[in-house]
Design a protein around this motif. Sequence first.
Motif, PDB file in Angstrom:
ATOM      1  N   MET A   1       0.857  -1.190   0.000  1.00 32.08           N
ATOM      2  CA  MET A   1       0.000   0.000   0.000  1.00 32.08           C
ATOM      3  C   MET A   1       0.883   1.226   0.000  1.00 32.08           C
ATOM      4  O   MET A   1       1.696   1.405   0.896  1.00 32.08           O
ATOM      5  N   SER A   2       0.727   2.041  -0.984  1.00 35.12           N
ATOM      6  CA  SER A   2       1.608   3.188  -1.120  1.00 35.12           C
ATOM      7  C   SER A   2       1.142   4.329  -0.229  1.00 35.12           C
ATOM      8  O   SER A   2      -0.048   4.520  -0.004  1.00 35.12           O
ATOM      9  N   THR A   3       2.105   5.112   0.234  1.00 36.09           N
ATOM     10  CA  THR A   3       1.767   6.291   1.026  1.00 36.09           C
ATOM     11  C   THR A   3       2.173   7.562   0.302  1.00 36.09           C
ATOM     12  O   THR A   3       2.167   8.625   0.886  1.00 36.09           O
ATOM     13  N   ALA A   4       2.554   7.447  -0.941  1.00 37.82           N
ATOM     14  CA  ALA A   4       2.986   8.622  -1.681  1.00 37.82           C
ATOM     15  C   ALA A   4       1.819   9.568  -1.896  1.00 37.82           C
ATOM     16  O   ALA A   4       0.682   9.162  -2.084  1.00 37.82           O
ATOM     17  N   ALA A   5       2.126  10.879  -1.891  1.00 34.85           N
ATOM     18  CA  ALA A   5       1.088  11.881  -2.088  1.00 34.85           C
ATOM     19  C   ALA A   5       0.457  11.690  -3.461  1.00 34.85           C
ATOM     20  O   ALA A   5       1.127  11.470  -4.454  1.00 34.85           O
ATOM     21  N   GLY A   6      -0.844  11.802  -3.522  1.00 38.72           N
ATOM     22  CA  GLY A   6      -1.554  11.690  -4.782  1.00 38.72           C
ATOM     23  C   GLY A   6      -1.987  10.282  -5.122  1.00 38.72           C
ATOM     24  O   GLY A   6      -2.793  10.105  -6.024  1.00 38.72           O
ATOM     25  N   VAL A   7      -1.462   9.261  -4.463  1.00 37.68           N
ATOM     26  CA  VAL A   7      -1.906   7.890  -4.710  1.00 37.68           C
ATOM     27  C   VAL A   7      -3.175   7.669  -3.907  1.00 37.68           C
ATOM     28  O   VAL A   7      -3.154   7.675  -2.686  1.00 37.68           O
ATOM     29  N   ARG A   8      -4.286   7.479  -4.588  1.00 38.19           N
ATOM     30  CA  ARG A   8      -5.573   7.468  -3.909  1.00 38.19           C
ATOM     31  C   ARG A   8      -6.266   6.108  -3.930  1.00 38.19           C
ATOM     32  O   ARG A   8      -7.226   5.904  -3.224  1.00 38.19           O
ATOM     33  N   GLN A   9      -5.809   5.176  -4.782  1.00 35.68           N
ATOM     34  CA  GLN A   9      -6.475   3.886  -4.868  1.00 35.68           C
ATOM     35  C   GLN A   9      -5.491   2.773  -4.523  1.00 35.68           C
ATOM     36  O   GLN A   9      -4.331   2.817  -4.924  1.00 35.68           O
ATOM     37  N   HIS A  10      -5.990   1.771  -3.776  1.00 31.45           N
ATOM     38  CA  HIS A  10      -5.141   0.684  -3.307  1.00 31.45           C
ATOM     39  C   HIS A  10      -5.788  -0.637  -3.693  1.00 31.45           C
ATOM     40  O   HIS A  10      -6.919  -0.922  -3.313  1.00 31.45           O
ATOM     41  N   SER A  11      -5.075  -1.404  -4.463  1.00 28.52           N
ATOM     42  CA  SER A  11      -5.601  -2.666  -4.984  1.00 28.52           C
ATOM     43  C   SER A  11      -5.295  -3.811  -4.037  1.00 28.52           C
ATOM     44  O   SER A  11      -4.595  -3.647  -3.020  1.00 28.52           O
ATOM     45  N   ALA A  12      -5.806  -4.996  -4.385  1.00 34.07           N
ATOM     46  CA  ALA A  12      -5.495  -6.186  -3.602  1.00 34.07           C
ATOM     47  C   ALA A  12      -3.989  -6.436  -3.601  1.00 34.07           C
ATOM     48  O   ALA A  12      -3.419  -6.861  -2.598  1.00 34.07           O
ATOM     49  N   ARG A  13      -3.323  -6.164  -4.718  1.00 33.88           N
ATOM     50  CA  ARG A  13      -1.858  -6.331  -4.774  1.00 33.88           C
ATOM     51  C   ARG A  13      -1.158  -5.365  -3.826  1.00 33.88           C
ATOM     52  O   ARG A  13      -0.177  -5.715  -3.164  1.00 33.88           O
ATOM     53  N   ASP A  14      -1.672  -4.124  -3.740  1.00 35.89           N
ATOM     54  CA  ASP A  14      -1.102  -3.155  -2.802  1.00 35.89           C
ATOM     55  C   ASP A  14      -1.273  -3.629  -1.363  1.00 35.89           C
ATOM     56  O   ASP A  14      -0.362  -3.495  -0.536  1.00 35.89           O
ATOM     57  N   LEU A  15      -2.448  -4.172  -1.048  1.00 38.27           N
ATOM     58  CA  LEU A  15      -2.682  -4.690   0.299  1.00 38.27           C
ATOM     59  C   LEU A  15      -1.701  -5.807   0.625  1.00 38.27           C
ATOM     60  O   LEU A  15      -1.172  -5.888   1.744  1.00 38.27           O
ATOM     61  N   GLN A  16      -1.448  -6.676  -0.331  1.00 35.25           N
ATOM     62  CA  GLN A  16      -0.518  -7.787  -0.093  1.00 35.25           C
ATOM     63  C   GLN A  16       0.896  -7.278   0.159  1.00 35.25           C
ATOM     64  O   GLN A  16       1.605  -7.804   1.027  1.00 35.25           O
ATOM     65  N   ALA A  17       1.312  -6.243  -0.583  1.00 41.98           N
ATOM     66  CA  ALA A  17       2.644  -5.672  -0.369  1.00 41.98           C
ATOM     67  C   ALA A  17       2.744  -5.043   1.018  1.00 41.98           C
ATOM     68  O   ALA A  17       3.748  -5.201   1.725  1.00 41.98           O
ATOM     69  N   TYR A  18       1.689  -4.335   1.403  1.00 44.12           N
ATOM     70  CA  TYR A  18       1.632  -3.760   2.749  1.00 44.12           C
ATOM     71  C   TYR A  18       1.685  -4.866   3.794  1.00 44.12           C
ATOM     72  O   TYR A  18       2.409  -4.768   4.797  1.00 44.12           O
ATOM     73  N   GLY A  19       0.951  -5.944   3.566  1.00 46.42           N
ATOM     74  CA  GLY A  19       0.908  -7.047   4.515  1.00 46.42           C
ATOM     75  C   GLY A  19       2.247  -7.729   4.694  1.00 46.42           C
ATOM     76  O   GLY A  19       2.577  -8.192   5.797  1.00 46.42           O
ATOM     77  N   ARG A  20       3.040  -7.804   3.626  1.00 44.73           N
ATOM     78  CA  ARG A  20       4.366  -8.426   3.763  1.00 44.73           C
ATOM     79  C   ARG A  20       5.254  -7.620   4.696  1.00 44.73           C
ATOM     80  O   ARG A  20       6.090  -8.189   5.398  1.00 44.73           O
ATOM     81  N   ARG A  21       5.091  -6.314   4.715  1.00 39.48           N
ATOM     82  CA  ARG A  21       5.911  -5.475   5.604  1.00 39.48           C
ATOM     83  C   ARG A  21       5.484  -5.618   7.060  1.00 39.48           C
ATOM     84  O   ARG A  21       6.304  -5.511   7.976  1.00 39.48           O
ATOM     85  N   TYR A  22       4.192  -5.819   7.283  1.00 41.45           N
ATOM     86  CA  TYR A  22       3.669  -5.803   8.646  1.00 41.45           C
ATOM     87  C   TYR A  22       3.224  -7.174   9.149  1.00 41.45           C
ATOM     88  O   TYR A  22       2.714  -7.272  10.260  1.00 41.45           O
ATOM     89  N   GLY A  23       3.440  -8.221   8.370  1.00 39.76           N
ATOM     90  CA  GLY A  23       3.070  -9.557   8.826  1.00 39.76           C
ATOM     91  C   GLY A  23       1.581  -9.784   8.880  1.00 39.76           C
ATOM     92  O   GLY A  23       1.056 -10.342   9.851  1.00 39.76           O
ATOM     93  N   ILE A  24       0.869  -9.358   7.823  1.00 38.92           N
ATOM     94  CA  ILE A  24      -0.584  -9.486   7.762  1.00 38.92           C
ATOM     95  C   ILE A  24      -0.968 -10.122   6.432  1.00 38.92           C
ATOM     96  O   ILE A  24      -0.464  -9.718   5.379  1.00 38.92           O
ATOM     97  N   ASP A  25      -1.820 -11.115   6.474  1.00 35.40           N
ATOM     98  CA  ASP A  25      -2.376 -11.703   5.259  1.00 35.40           C
ATOM     99  C   ASP A  25      -3.715 -11.036   4.954  1.00 35.40           C
ATOM    100  O   ASP A  25      -4.585 -10.956   5.829  1.00 35.40           O
ATOM    101  N   TYR A  26      -3.877 -10.562   3.719  1.00 38.84           N
ATOM    102  CA  TYR A  26      -5.114  -9.915   3.292  1.00 38.84           C
ATOM    103  C   TYR A  26      -5.849 -10.795   2.289  1.00 38.84           C
ATOM    104  O   TYR A  26      -5.227 -11.482   1.475  1.00 38.84           O
ATOM    105  N   ARG A  27      -7.166 -10.730   2.356  1.00 41.13           N
ATOM    106  CA  ARG A  27      -8.011 -11.480   1.428  1.00 41.13           C
ATOM    107  C   ARG A  27      -9.205 -10.607   1.048  1.00 41.13           C
ATOM    108  O   ARG A  27      -9.852 -10.022   1.917  1.00 41.13           O
ATOM    109  N   VAL A  28      -9.462 -10.527  -0.265  1.00 40.96           N
ATOM    110  CA  VAL A  28     -10.596  -9.763  -0.779  1.00 40.96           C
ATOM    111  C   VAL A  28     -11.506 -10.752  -1.488  1.00 40.96           C
ATOM    112  O   VAL A  28     -11.274 -11.106  -2.644  1.00 40.96           O
ATOM    113  N   PRO A  29     -12.557 -11.250  -0.817  1.00 38.61           N
ATOM    114  CA  PRO A  29     -13.356 -12.341  -1.383  1.00 38.61           C
ATOM    115  C   PRO A  29     -13.918 -12.052  -2.775  1.00 38.61           C
ATOM    116  O   PRO A  29     -13.981 -12.937  -3.624  1.00 38.61           O
ATOM    117  N   ALA A  30     -14.312 -10.814  -3.030  1.00 36.90           N
ATOM    118  CA  ALA A  30     -14.949 -10.497  -4.311  1.00 36.90           C
ATOM    119  C   ALA A  30     -13.955 -10.328  -5.451  1.00 36.90           C
ATOM    120  O   ALA A  30     -14.350 -10.253  -6.614  1.00 36.90           O
TER     121      ALA A  30
END
Length: 312
Positions: free
Chosen positions: A1-30
């Motif tokens: 998940m990016s924190t750069a200014a102007g980045v406003r949308q976060h995809s399932a791939r972004d969530l997974q990248a964020y999760g790797r840094r913080y030790g969290i598994d993300y799942r988006v059922p839909a």
Amino acid sequence: MSTAAGVRQHSARDLQAYGRRYGIDYRVPALASREEEPVVRGEVRELSLGQGMELVASDVEVLHRYDSHSHAPSPLSIVVMLEGCADVSLEGRTLTLTPGMALSLRLDARHGLRATQPAGQRLRALTLSLSETRLAELGPAQPGHDGSRMHAWRPPSSLLQGLEQALTTPLPAPAQRLLFEGLGLQLAAFGLPQDTLDDANASRLPPREQRRLERVRAALEDDPAAEHSLSALAELAAMSPASLRRKFRAAFGMSVFDYLRDCRLGLAHDYLSRGFSVQQAAHFCGYRHATNFATAFRRRYGVPPSSLTNAT
């Protein structure tokens, strides 16, 4: 998940990248096979406060429901919900975080926190994480803290107002860091293990009482639109009204009628998503006045109920 200014949308791939840094598994059922489609839209800021303190501030619109499961140990994390809601569970204990609530967590490597963020809401939350070293500096080591613990509590209104002001006041980076460090220390003061997490362990009720409380919870969930009274629910639980109030909060992290309100609003969210009007949803979930319903709905989900009817 990016924190750069102007980045406003976060995809399932972004969530997974964020999760790797913080030790969290993300799942988006839909979005099982659509990793590039946005899951949330908004801002996520990651702030290093130094000396073993990290802060993540989120202000996002949840476009698709997503689930998370942490698997990294944490000496102490404190989550503050400012707007929106999330269902969380740890070692069989489940509760709903609503605006104005905080959750103190100590997680081991075996038992992680599971959370679900419903779609169709604005979610504003803060997560403060402290290292073991920083935690030891703030207070004496506490015996008997093996295993995972969670405890829901309500920060003082002055602290919540300070957090809101810090998030909305533009400041130079050094001043912002100092401001959040001070607020983070206040959060830690209220959420330290000796003050909170021991209470969570003490609140584990005998199985027989837990089953009685589950009967009450089931009654609220099965028919949230009914006119539930504390005396009738206490009779169902074979407890006095005072005992039910105290033990229900200890078991589920909120009062009986806060839980009923959340059940009603969850039912209303479902009606609105299916195309019913605001007035119909309010009536079907037990609200007599649509204005009171709209206020409660916005407080929980961060958006007016009409936004769901306009989207259908």
